[in-house]
Enzyme design. Structure first.
Site, short mmCIF file in Angstrom:
data_model
loop_
_atom_site.label_atom_id
_atom_site.label_comp_id
_atom_site.label_asym_id
_atom_site.label_seq_id
_atom_site.Cartn_x
_atom_site.Cartn_y
_atom_site.Cartn_z
N PHE A 110 -53.51 -44.89 25.32
CA PHE A 110 -54.87 -44.77 24.82
C PHE A 110 -55.90 -44.60 25.95
O PHE A 110 -56.94 -43.99 25.75
CB PHE A 110 -55.20 -46.02 24.00
CG PHE A 110 -56.62 -46.10 23.50
CD1 PHE A 110 -57.07 -45.23 22.52
CD2 PHE A 110 -57.49 -47.06 23.99
CE1 PHE A 110 -58.37 -45.32 22.05
CE2 PHE A 110 -58.79 -47.15 23.52
CZ PHE A 110 -59.23 -46.27 22.55
N TYR A 111 -55.61 -45.11 27.14
CA TYR A 111 -56.56 -45.04 28.24
C TYR A 111 -56.80 -43.57 28.62
O TYR A 111 -55.87 -42.87 29.02
CB TYR A 111 -56.08 -45.82 29.46
CG TYR A 111 -55.89 -47.30 29.23
CD1 TYR A 111 -56.46 -47.95 28.15
CD2 TYR A 111 -55.13 -48.06 30.11
CE1 TYR A 111 -56.29 -49.31 27.93
CE2 TYR A 111 -54.95 -49.43 29.91
CZ TYR A 111 -55.53 -50.04 28.82
OH TYR A 111 -55.35 -51.40 28.62
N SER A 112 -58.03 -43.15 28.50
CA SER A 112 -58.42 -41.75 28.77
C SER A 112 -57.57 -40.77 27.97
O SER A 112 -57.34 -39.64 28.38
CB SER A 112 -58.32 -41.43 30.28
OG SER A 112 -59.28 -42.14 31.01
N THR A 113 -57.13 -41.23 26.79
CA THR A 113 -56.31 -40.42 25.87
C THR A 113 -55.16 -39.73 26.61
O THR A 113 -54.94 -38.53 26.51
CB THR A 113 -57.17 -39.36 25.15
OG1 THR A 113 -58.45 -39.91 24.83
CG2 THR A 113 -56.49 -38.91 23.86
N ALA A 131 -51.67 -47.76 29.34
CA ALA A 131 -51.64 -47.57 27.88
C ALA A 131 -51.87 -46.10 27.62
O ALA A 131 -52.67 -45.45 28.31
CB ALA A 131 -52.71 -48.41 27.19
#
Length: 338
Positions: A58-61, A56
């Protein structure tokens, strides 16, 4: 490894899917693995036949996509991997830096592919249902991404059943690509998706991928782990008496079997014929091996009763119920586990 077709698509995926929320940058969360720490786990999963990898933006931006795909590009074969990533949660503080507008989706697929150093993603997924954007705009953008070749299929995650029905309706009306996969939360401590969402997916020919089979670690009975001590989502979702009673039931069945609680909790998920794949977010090779063992673990009726007996209905876990969910009370034990 077992392989299944994802819904009514022709896509074949491993029954175990490598979850990668724990891979990326420690600047995001203290329990995240960097690239060096992540590689042995990714390699171990591939060696055991996993071809399904979940990401994703979103994971760790964004760092999660970069770290995982650096490893995959180095040790794997792209045409043999099924890679999915998700879009929706905020990537920055810009007013258009989140959600499922056409602008954010189009910007995000290009940004994800750049970080991944890949030409396409196999499944591009909505991370949730964006109630502030017209669904026609969202699904039209996803259809264009499929037609452009930047994604082979589309998928969805974590929403109400009526919202998925709305998505399918607009796709049918416009002749657009439909989702082939629903990613949802399911485990011994959270079963609400079995009431409507999973039967609806079965009826509509949509594959079901399950995340959080260990209830964010609660079902391992290791409440002192770094993640359980620092991840506020765990408290939000599973901080009630029923969840802890269920965890103790998992431990009792595991003790009786002579295996780990994680293996029992994962075997419970994999015992569901409606589940196409189960995400495994392993911190060690041994943790991944417990999921492999769970594939062949057949639970008895008495064991299933012990795992199920504490469960009582609860509020759905999604973005719309955060901070509003009501605790539950369990039922008494009986038989072997009394």
């Amino acid at each position: 490894m077992e392989y299944v077709q994802l819904g009514q698509s022709g896509l074949r995926v491993s029954r175990l899917c490598l979850g990668t929320m724990n891979m990326g940058s420690k600047a995001w969360k203290p329990w995240i693995f960097d690239e060096k720490e992540s590689e042995p786990i990714i390699r171990h999963a591939l060696d055991h036949g996993v071809n399904f990898i979940d990401l994703a933006d979103f994971y760790s931006t964004g760092a999660g996509e970069e770290v995982v795909c650096n490893v995959l590009n180095r040790i794997g074969q792209r045409d043999r991997m099924i890679i999915t990533t998700k879009v929706g949660y905020a990537m920055n503080d810009d007013v258009n830096g989140y959600g499922h507008s056409r602008k954010h989706i189009m910007d995000s697929i290009d940004a994800s592919l750049k970080r991944m150093n890949m030409d396409y993603v196999d499944i591009y997924m909505l991370h949730y249902f964006d109630t502030s954007t017209p669904i026609e705009e969202t699904m039209g953008a996803l259809n264009d991404i499929v037609r452009s070749g930047k994604a082979r299929y589309i998928g969805v995650s974590t929403m109400y059943t009526w919202q998925l029905a709305k998505i399918l309706q607009v796709c049918e009306r416009n002749g657009w690509a439909k989702p082939i996969n629903m990613q949802l939360q399911l485990n011994c401590a959270y079963r609400e998706e079995e009431r409507e969402m999973i039967p609806f997916c079965m009826d509509q020919g949509i594959g079901v991928s399950v995340f959080s089979p260990l209830a964010r670690g609660i079902l391992t009975n290791d409440l002192q782990s770094t993640r359980n001590q620092t991840d506020f989502f765990t408290t939000e979702m599973y901080n009630d008496k029923v969840s802890f009673e269920i965890a103790q039931s998992v431990a009792r069945v595991a003790e009786h079997r002579g295996c780990t609680p994680a293996q029992i909790a994962q075997a419970w998920v994999l015992s569901k014929p409606q589940v196409s794949s189960m995400l495994v977010g392993a911190d060690t090779q041994a943790q991944f091996d417990s999921a492999v063992a769970a594939l062949e673990t057949r639970l008895t009726e008495e064991e299933l009763y012990e795992l199920d007996r504490n469960y009582t209905p609860c509020d759905l876990i999604n973005d719309y119920t955060a901070g509003k969910r009501i605790p539950r009370d369990p039922r008494p034990a009986k038989g072997l586990f009394a």
